[in-house]
Design a protein around this motif. Structure first.
Motif, short mmCIF file in Angstrom:
data_model
loop_
_atom_site.label_atom_id
_atom_site.label_comp_id
_atom_site.label_asym_id
_atom_site.label_seq_id
_atom_site.Cartn_x
_atom_site.Cartn_y
_atom_site.Cartn_z
N ASP A 1 0.82 -1.22 0.00
CA ASP A 1 0.00 0.00 0.00
C ASP A 1 0.85 1.26 0.00
O ASP A 1 0.47 2.28 -0.57
N HIS A 2 1.99 1.19 0.69
CA HIS A 2 2.84 2.36 0.86
C HIS A 2 4.29 1.99 0.57
O HIS A 2 4.71 0.86 0.81
N VAL A 3 5.03 2.95 0.07
CA VAL A 3 6.45 2.75 -0.24
C VAL A 3 7.25 3.88 0.39
O VAL A 3 6.89 5.05 0.26
N VAL A 4 8.33 3.51 1.07
CA VAL A 4 9.23 4.49 1.67
C VAL A 4 10.58 4.38 0.97
O VAL A 4 11.08 3.26 0.77
N THR A 5 11.15 5.50 0.59
CA THR A 5 12.49 5.50 0.00
C THR A 5 13.43 6.29 0.92
O THR A 5 12.98 7.14 1.69
N ASP A 6 14.71 6.01 0.80
CA ASP A 6 15.67 6.76 1.62
C ASP A 6 16.65 7.57 0.77
O ASP A 6 17.58 8.17 1.29
N ARG A 7 16.41 7.60 -0.54
CA ARG A 7 17.30 8.38 -1.41
C ARG A 7 16.48 9.04 -2.52
O ARG A 7 16.41 8.52 -3.63
N PRO A 8 15.82 10.17 -2.22
CA PRO A 8 15.76 10.84 -0.92
C PRO A 8 14.69 10.21 -0.03
O PRO A 8 13.93 9.34 -0.47
N PHE A 9 14.61 10.67 1.23
CA PHE A 9 13.56 10.21 2.12
C PHE A 9 12.21 10.69 1.59
O PHE A 9 11.99 11.89 1.41
N MET A 10 11.32 9.74 1.35
CA MET A 10 10.02 10.08 0.76
C MET A 10 9.05 8.95 1.06
O MET A 10 9.44 7.79 1.15
N VAL A 11 7.78 9.31 1.24
CA VAL A 11 6.72 8.32 1.44
C VAL A 11 5.75 8.42 0.28
O VAL A 11 5.32 9.52 -0.09
N TYR A 12 5.43 7.28 -0.30
CA TYR A 12 4.42 7.20 -1.35
C TYR A 12 3.28 6.31 -0.86
O TYR A 12 3.53 5.27 -0.25
N SER A 13 2.05 6.70 -1.15
CA SER A 13 0.89 5.88 -0.83
C SER A 13 0.09 5.64 -2.10
O SER A 13 -0.06 6.54 -2.93
N ARG A 14 -0.41 4.41 -2.22
CA ARG A 14 -1.23 4.10 -3.38
C ARG A 14 -2.51 4.93 -3.32
O ARG A 14 -3.11 5.09 -2.26
N THR A 15 -2.91 5.48 -4.43
CA THR A 15 -4.09 6.32 -4.49
C THR A 15 -5.30 5.60 -3.92
O THR A 15 -5.59 4.46 -4.29
N GLY A 16 -5.98 6.26 -2.97
CA GLY A 16 -7.18 5.68 -2.38
C GLY A 16 -6.95 4.84 -1.15
O GLY A 16 -7.90 4.38 -0.53
N VAL A 17 -5.68 4.64 -0.76
CA VAL A 17 -5.38 3.83 0.43
C VAL A 17 -5.04 4.75 1.59
O VAL A 17 -4.10 5.53 1.50
N PRO A 18 -5.80 4.70 2.70
CA PRO A 18 -5.49 5.56 3.86
C PRO A 18 -4.20 5.11 4.52
O PRO A 18 -3.87 3.93 4.52
N SER A 19 -3.46 6.06 5.10
CA SER A 19 -2.17 5.73 5.71
C SER A 19 -2.27 5.44 7.19
O SER A 19 -1.43 4.75 7.75
N THR A 20 -3.27 5.98 7.87
CA THR A 20 -3.37 5.77 9.31
C THR A 20 -4.82 5.58 9.72
O THR A 20 -5.75 5.91 8.98
N LEU A 21 -5.00 5.06 10.93
CA LEU A 21 -6.31 5.02 11.54
C LEU A 21 -6.46 6.23 12.44
O LEU A 21 -5.48 6.82 12.88
N ASN A 22 -7.70 6.59 12.76
CA ASN A 22 -7.92 7.74 13.63
C ASN A 22 -7.50 7.46 15.06
O ASN A 22 -7.05 8.34 15.77
N ASN A 23 -7.67 6.21 15.49
CA ASN A 23 -7.30 5.87 16.86
C ASN A 23 -5.85 5.43 16.92
O ASN A 23 -5.29 4.94 15.96
N ARG A 24 -5.24 5.60 18.11
CA ARG A 24 -3.85 5.19 18.30
C ARG A 24 -3.82 3.84 18.99
O ARG A 24 -4.65 3.52 19.82
N GLU A 25 -2.81 3.05 18.64
CA GLU A 25 -2.66 1.75 19.29
C GLU A 25 -1.79 1.93 20.53
O GLU A 25 -0.94 2.80 20.59
N HIS A 26 -2.00 1.10 21.51
CA HIS A 26 -1.24 1.23 22.74
C HIS A 26 -0.58 -0.08 23.12
O HIS A 26 -0.02 -0.20 24.20
N ASN A 27 -0.64 -1.09 22.26
CA ASN A 27 -0.04 -2.37 22.63
C ASN A 27 1.37 -2.48 22.12
O ASN A 27 1.80 -1.72 21.30
#
Length: 243
Positions: free
Chosen positions: A217-243
């Motif tokens: 769903d998502h791609v991270v590169t380090d040259r340069p540092f960059m985050v890509y997300s597939r169109t239409g795919v959410p990156s996070t949930l609204n709630n935070r995890e605590h486990n």
């Protein structure tokens, strides 16, 4: 590495732009303060000359600063000072002794590490060029987050291997295979309670690389540092995890 970024765009991935926006706004602000309306002309010219997409050019402060010096000569130092001050104003957590190019790099790295720590669903693959950046992303991915958003100790103390040889800690799993074997993600899997991080060394063959990337769903590169997300795919949930 540029070919990888071009491939991601053509494959339907889109870059996160928070760090790019900070850099771009700093440059625009400097131009406006000094009454110069030619920012877009300069950036478009650099993109064409270096054959770089705009979001990648904005990680290359070296190219931007050289162009400003060539255009404005001695007066360029005023522009560059304004850009630096604006960046530091937007990024108060950074060391003020850093050079401006390093500040731009750290801004993009911060965005990547925050993304890795905040990710709540799906599969992300890190395309890494060195061990250091791989370890930084892994550390951020496995860091515990409190309800207040504070980073705590790593979850790795509770890590174990599952049946698929993934390193699992809480709701997070690191794909421990040399070459990721994930199949393309089905729509219903986006609701999975587990988030996967995989890594791929960009020195390996491009065929393996592209086959591995496309199932995430998502791609991270380090040259340069960059985050890509597939169109239409959410990156996070609204709630935070605590486990």
């Amino acid at each position: 590495m540029l070919e990888i970024h071009q491939f991601l765009i053509s494959a339907g991935y889109r870059p996160l732009t928070a760090a790019n926006n900070i850099v771009e706004n700093a440059i625009i602000r400097a131009f406006k303060l000094l009454g110069e309306p030619c920012y877009d002309l300069l950036v478009n010219h650099l993109c064409a000359m270096h054959r770089l997409p705009r979001h990648i050019l904005l990680t290359r402060y070296d190219l931007i600063s050289v162009a400003i010096r060539q255009v404005f000569g001695y007066g360029s130092e005023v522009f560059l000072h304004e850009i630096r001050e604006s960046l530091l104003e937007s990024l108060p957590h950074l060391d003020r002794s850093l050079g401006t190019a390093r500040i731009v790099e750290e801004a993009h790295k911060f965005e990547v590490l925050k993304f890795a720590g905040d990710l709540r669903r799906g599969r992300v693959i890190l395309l890494c060029s060195n061990y250091s950046s791989r370890q930084q992303v892994l550390d951020a991915f496995f860091q515990r987050t409190t309800a207040a958003g504070t980073r705590m100790q790593h979850r790795l103390a509770e890590a174990r291997y599952d049946d698929g040889e993934n390193v699992v800690a809480g709701a997070r799993a690191y794909c421990n295979l040399v070459s990721c074997q994930h199949s393309p993600v089905k729509q219903e899997e986006h609701t999975s309670a587990r988030v996967f991080l995989c890594t791929h060394n960009i020195d390996e063959s491009e065929v393996d690389l592209y086959d591995s990337v496309i199932s995430h769903d998502h791609v991270v590169t380090d040259r340069p540092f960059m985050v890509y997300s597939r169109t239409g795919v959410p990156s996070t949930l609204n709630n935070r995890e605590h486990n």
